[in-house]
Enzyme design. Structure first.
Site, PDB file in Angstrom:
ATOM      1  N   HIS A  36       0.813  -1.210   0.000  1.00 50.38           N
ATOM      2  CA  HIS A  36       0.000   0.000   0.000  1.00 50.38           C
ATOM      3  C   HIS A  36       0.852   1.267   0.000  1.00 50.38           C
ATOM      4  O   HIS A  36       1.579   1.537   0.970  1.00 50.38           O
ATOM      5  CB  HIS A  36      -0.904  -0.037   1.242  1.00 50.38           C
ATOM      6  CG  HIS A  36      -1.832   1.129   1.371  1.00 50.38           C
ATOM      7  ND1 HIS A  36      -1.431   2.345   1.880  1.00 50.38           N
ATOM      8  CD2 HIS A  36      -3.149   1.278   1.048  1.00 50.38           C
ATOM      9  CE1 HIS A  36      -2.458   3.176   1.893  1.00 50.38           C
ATOM     10  NE2 HIS A  36      -3.505   2.553   1.386  1.00 50.38           N
ATOM     11  N   ASP A  37       0.774   2.015  -1.098  1.00 44.69           N
ATOM     12  CA  ASP A  37       1.341   3.377  -1.181  1.00 44.69           C
ATOM     13  C   ASP A  37       2.825   3.475  -0.829  1.00 44.69           C
ATOM     14  O   ASP A  37       3.265   4.485  -0.251  1.00 44.69           O
ATOM     15  CB  ASP A  37       0.544   4.329  -0.275  1.00 44.69           C
ATOM     16  CG  ASP A  37      -0.838   4.636  -0.822  1.00 44.69           C
ATOM     17  OD1 ASP A  37      -1.226   4.045  -1.845  1.00 44.69           O
ATOM     18  OD2 ASP A  37      -1.538   5.469  -0.219  1.00 44.69           O
ATOM     19  N   LYS A 123      -4.530   4.878  -6.964  1.00 42.54           N
ATOM     20  CA  LYS A 123      -5.150   5.125  -5.660  1.00 42.54           C
ATOM     21  C   LYS A 123      -5.722   6.540  -5.612  1.00 42.54           C
ATOM     22  O   LYS A 123      -5.020   7.504  -5.856  1.00 42.54           O
ATOM     23  CB  LYS A 123      -4.074   4.935  -4.581  1.00 42.54           C
ATOM     24  CG  LYS A 123      -4.569   5.121  -3.165  1.00 42.54           C
ATOM     25  CD  LYS A 123      -5.110   3.824  -2.613  1.00 42.54           C
ATOM     26  CE  LYS A 123      -5.384   3.920  -1.128  1.00 42.54           C
ATOM     27  NZ  LYS A 123      -4.440   4.709  -0.363  1.00 42.54           N
TER      28      LYS A 123
END
Length: 293
Positions: A36-37, A123
């Site tokens: 994630h990110d 995202k």
């Protein structure tokens, strides 16, 4: 209004993992690994030479390698640069302009780049599910577990775990494979997930589950194999429940027969079919093993 400078803090260990309300286990046939990110922009808020970042990167790499070996799909999220104000919307009010369109900040950090076969999602909000194809990907691949790593624990990672709960997807927040603004916020995220929407775990615990070789030479091994074939958690299986009622068909039963033969237990399909419970099967295995000796 942008990201704060984040002071070093110690990465949580297994002693810091809160008590979970559920007893889920990662199942390689059901899981997807989310990174994630992990973009340079978000890591720039840290001193990357200081805790928790070296541990964060090392543990995500370990998890990715193990998932690749076991056929667990790997998914990345990455925010785009120079977002249109209509796309950024309320994020602008809280975090300012966000990433500029510059490879030096939008890229996933060196050493953790996506492979060609990995899915990279654009995202747009805290949750990895919002305006992405993540839920569709889970459904298409027949998977309903999400192993979560990355930054930041109390924002995108925690919100993604919460939305996974809303979508009936089991989430596993890896305590030492996420990082946050502070130790306090990091532990808050772990506690929230453990008590409200998912399962908080550690890198080593996930590795032990996805790398586990299931052998039918023990009762627990038999339970794990049956659970794997039914695509269920072992904890969901009752010792006395009729496995055929759960969908344990002839093909699955023959798979058990073949694996029992591999550990020296000669048994036929009809013997298992006549008494389709874990307790009965293990009693048969023990009896056959004594006869073999």
């Amino acid at each position: 209004m942008g990201l704060p400078a984040i002071k070093p803090y110690e990465m949580p260990t297994s002693k810091d993992v809160p008590a979970n309300r559920v007893s889920w286990e990662v199942d390689e046939a059901r899981a997807v690994f989310l990174i994630h990110d992990m973009q340079q922009y978000f890591l720039n808020a840290y001193d990357e030479t200081q805790a928790p970042i070296p541990e964060l990167i090392r543990n995500i790499i370990k998890l990715k390698e193990a998932c690749k070996e076991r056929g667990i799909p790997v998914v990345y999220t990455a925010q785009p640069g120079d977002q249109d104000p209509k796309d950024r919307a309320l994020l602008q009010d809280f975090w300012g302009d966000g990433l500029r369109e510059d490879e030096s900040v939008t890229k996933v950090i060196d050493g953790l780049e996506p492979d060609e076969e990995d899915l990279v999602l654009t995202k747009w909000r805290y949750s990895a599910f919002k305006r992405t194809s993540l839920q569709a990907f889970l459904q298409e691949t027949g998977r309903d577990q999400l192993i979560i790593s990355g930054v930041y624990a109390h924002i995108g990672c925690m919100v993604t775990a919460t939305e996974a709960f809303m979508e009936d997807v089991q989430s596993f927040l890896v305590a030492d494979a996420v990082a946050d603004f502070s130790e306090e916020k990091h532990k808050m995220a772990l506690d929230y997930v453990a008590t409200r929407c998912g399962f908080t775990t550690t890198t080593e615990q996930v590795l032990s589950q996805v790398q586990r070789e299931v052998s039918l030479d023990s009762y627990e091994g038999l339970r794990l194999k049956v659970a794997e074939l039914l695509e269920q958690s072992p904890e969901e299986l009752s010792n006395e429940e009729n496995l055929m009622h759960l969908g344990f068909d002839s093909i699955r039963m023959m798979s058990v027969v073949e694996e029992l033969r591999q550990v020296g237990v000669e048994i036929d399909f009809m013997t298992l079919a006549e008494q389709p419970t874990l307790t009965s099967w293990w009693a048969i295995v023990e009896e056959k093993s004594r006869q073999h000796v």
